[in-house]
Design an enzyme around this catalytic site. Structure first.
Site: not given
Ligand code: GDP
Length: 329
Positions: A8, A12, A56, A82, A127, A129, A151, A155, A181, A186
């Protein structure tokens, strides 16, 4: 000179970690996948001290070769599919790379062994998540998992197999349960960077709206530059263990958006933001907030950058990038 191998490397965290380990005097190898990977060039240009080796996460022999040819003291497994939203549309790929990839990397380390008679130290990027539909608040190392996406499921497997290999084979394997983070590096698919870029473009008159999914989710957002230090600290302990890495603060997407617009002097941000149902996820993680007491007490780790400073750093970075792009257009 200690040697580190990072999967990776183009992401980031790979970039931040390489930069950090370089200041610590490491010889650094980065695993790069694919043929003529366009991101290899970026790494070679910006991090000339990183040597790229091919490999890979879906191909065990290539990982064995990468470990064997570099003989690392430490392996950081940061490679993964990710992006949560993508994991719903490519669930099998996510399981293979993000989940089984950890097993393959552990096997590569186990098969090759350590070059000085010392075991290779292994870090797995787990994570927050994995907590998904959270069973308790805040979440710590003992909180049960309830992932909400392919995902998150992958994880959980990666985390469990890391613990299992540690317990089964006595491997020096640690798992860092890192909460979200962020930072200027990012990817644009993540909400923080998507917002900071859009705010910069709106301010400069290059874009007039921003489509988002839910604004209600809450995340414990820290700065990636702080978090990679915790990874390294884990591998310097006498015994391998698992640690939550988080700020202990939670903020909604709405708050992030509001702050980012405020940075460029826009207070009526709602005018610019639309909700797009296509961006809602089949299952959502509503609230994450981590308890990093163990990392604080045992590693002496703490986050340095505050939430307002993180938002400012990201917006300022995108203002610089977007205005320089506009100038050169
Ligand atoms: P995650 O916590 O790994 O899923 O990080 P993300 O940055 O992808 O998403 C964080 C939160 O933002 C999640 O609850 C998404 O549903 C919400 N979110 C709302 N609008 C958006 C969008 O347009 N893009 C992404 N990536 N997340 C969004």
């Amino acid at each position: 000179m200690p040697r580190a191998l990072i999967t990776g490397i183009t992401g980031q965290d790979g970039q931040h970690l390489a930069e950090f380990l370089h200041t610590k005097g490491y010889e650094i190898y980065g695993v790069i996948k694919g043929q003529a990977n366009p991101r290899a060039e970026l790494i070679q240009r910006e991090f000339p001290f990183v040597e790229l080796v091919s490999g890979d996460l879906t191909d065990l022999p290539s990982l064995i070769k990468a470990v064997d040819s570099t003989q690392p003291d430490e392996v950081y497994n940061l490679g993964a599919v990710s992006f949560v939203a993508m994991s719903f549309t490519q669930a099998e790929l996510t399981a293979n790379v993000t989940g089984l990839g950890v097993l393959r990397m552990l096997d590569a380390v186990r098969i090759v062994g350590g070059h000085t008679g010392n075991p290779i130290r292994f870090y797995q990027a787990s994570s927050s998540e994995m907590f998904g539909k959270v069973r308790e608040t805040p979440q710590n190392e003992m909180t049960p998992f309830h992932p909400r996406s392919p995902y998150g499921c992958a994880k959980v497997f990666g985390h469990d197999i890391t613990v299992n290999y540690r317990e089964s084979y006595g491997m020096y394997a640690c798992s860092g349960i890192l909460f979200n983070h962020e930072g200027p590096r990012r990817g644009l698919e993540f909400v923080t960077r998507k917002v900071s870029q859009a705010v910069a473009r709106i301010k400069l008159g290059l874009q007039d709206s921003l489509a988002l999914g839910t604004l209600d989710s809450k995340r414990d957002w820290g700065y990636a530059g702080d978090y990679v230090k915790a990874m390294w600290m884990m591998l310097q302990q006498p015994e391998p263990d698992d640690y939550v890495v988080a700020t202990g603060e939670t903020h909604s997407v709405r708050e992030f958006v509001e702050r980012a617009f405020a940075e460029v002097g826009i207070s009526d941000w709602e005018r610019y933001v639309q909700q797009d149902p296509k961006l809602f996820r089949p299952a959502e993680v509503d609230l994450l907030i981590g308890d990093a007491s163990k990392a604080r007490e045992q590693l002496g780790w703490k986050p340095e950058l505050s939430f307002p400073d993180l938002v400012r750093m990201m917006v300022e970075n995108d203002l610089r990038i977007e205005s320089s792009k506009a100038r050169n257009a």
